[in-house]
Design a protein around this motif. Structure first.
Motif: not given
Ligand code: F6R
Length: 366
Positions: A275-283, A285-288, A315-321
């Motif tokens: 489970f990865v938290i990959a919101t637009k604000k906050g690093h 590209e690094k999370v990508v 990239l992800a198998d599932h995303v939750i917005e």
């Protein structure tokens, strides 16, 4: 009593928009550009002259403390240390009368946190309590404090206590940033008005519930899970993992995403949900790139992303917005889907969600 919900935990998850509003009601006066908190106003110099702030707490409250560390340092430029109360009280810590200790506790009765306060008071520190239960021991022992006003939390797994603790601590950080003059007027106003949008955005995040139920069904039989986040969302990863462990009995670990390559990456194979938290604000590209590393090892990726995301979504198998907000406020939104995921997985596994085995709501013994 459960207001039509099957469990207290679900009810309390859904109460969060209202609970957050109750937390800042009467305190956040965005149109006047004011934050009113008597406990801070009356002791402002203690905070602005503090050498550092020490935050002590346990469990979920400790995770809220970690989020607060990022907020206080980022916004108010005050050095912060966050400690498990149980470690702090026994390690002969260096405490002076120039220190401010903030104790965070939903119940206000946690034995280790209470003992940490007493120790800090003996050494002359100023003690500020952030509690939910009015009149609780920690609230009474503190020199001053601010209640979270989340209403009673009955489910053993803490949910609305966490988001309301972060709300109170954000208000304090903003007040101190303003008082210290380290914040531009426009940034300050931007924060105040953005905070007022959070309840509606939490409401929006809750709308993913049907999708989260579907995703939960896919991963309910997992034996291990990883939770990754960076910056403000690193503590959210820890909290996501704790929620899953305590109510579904699935082993889970939270890590700062970049630490993965220092060990945990060895665990990743096609059976490992990450489970990865990959919101637009906050690093972002690094999370990508962290996500790409997981994907190349065939790990399953469930990502919490900002509305309209494309890169991680590919990239992800599932995303939750979740809706977009200021970086430091993202934990209030990203934590919502992780609470729901643990809830559904636990229900699907037949676990007693509101009263998990071996756990008590308030830990009054050390
Ligand atoms: C997790 C949980 C516990 C508590 C911890 C601290 O869901 O409920 O980890 O957060 O026992 O409790 P309080 O905040 O009452 O001091």
């Amino acid at each position: 009593e459960k207001g039509g919900y099957e469990h207290f935990m679900l009810k309390e998850i859904y109460e969060q928009p209202r609970a957050i509003k109750d937390t800042y009601r009467g305190r956040l006066l965005a149109d006047q550009g004011l934050i009113r908190m008597a406990g801070i106003d009356q002791n402002l110099e203690k905070f602005t002259n503090a050498n550092r702030i020490i935050i002590v707490a346990c469990g979920t409250s400790w995770h809220a403390g970690l989020v607060a560390e990022y907020i206080f340092e980022d916004l108010a430029r005050i050095p912060v240390e966050v400690e498990y109360a149980s470690e702090f009280r026994y390690r002969n810590p260096v405490i002076t009368d120039k220190d401010v200790l903030i104790a965070i506790s939903q119940s206000g009765e946690t034995a280790d946190t209470l003992a940490a306060i007493k120790l800090a008071k003996e050494k002359g520190a100023f003690v500020f309590g952030v509690c939910n239960v009015v009149g609780s021991s920690i609230a009474r022992e503190s020199d001053a404090g601010a209640y979270t006003h989340a209403g009673p939390e009955i489910g053993v797994a803490s949910t609305k206590a966490f988001t309301t603790q972060i709300t109170v601590l954000t208000l304090i950080a903003l007040k101190l940033a303003k008082a210290k003059g380290v914040f531009s007027e426009s940034k300050y106003h931007e924060y105040l008005s953005e905070l007022e949008t959070i309840p509606a955005k939490v409401e929006k995040a809750l709308e993913s519930n049907p999708l989260i139920e579907i995703i939960s069904d896919v991963y309910k039989d997992s034996t291990n899970c990883l939770y990754l986040g960076r910056g403000y969302n690193f503590p959210v990863a820890l909290e996501g993992a704790l929620k899953l462990k305590e109510i579904s009995y699935i082993h889970a670990e939270g890590y700062p995403a970049a630490e993965m390559k220092h060990g945990p990456i060895a665990l990743i194979d096609e059976h490992m949900p990450v489970f990865v938290i990959a919101t637009k604000k906050g690093h972002y590209e690094k999370v990508v790139s962290n996500i790409q590393e997981i994907k190349s090892r065939k790990g399953k990726i469930i990502a919490i992303v900002t509305e309209g995301d494309e890169q991680v979504t590919d990239l992800a198998d599932h995303v939750i917005e979740v809706p977009e907000t200021l970086e430091s406020l993202t934990p209030l939104l990203t934590t919502i889907p992780l609470q729901l995921l643990s809830y559904h997985i636990a229900v699907m596994r037949g676990c007693n969600v509101d009263q998990p085995r071996n756990l008590a709501k308030s830990v009054t013994v050390e």
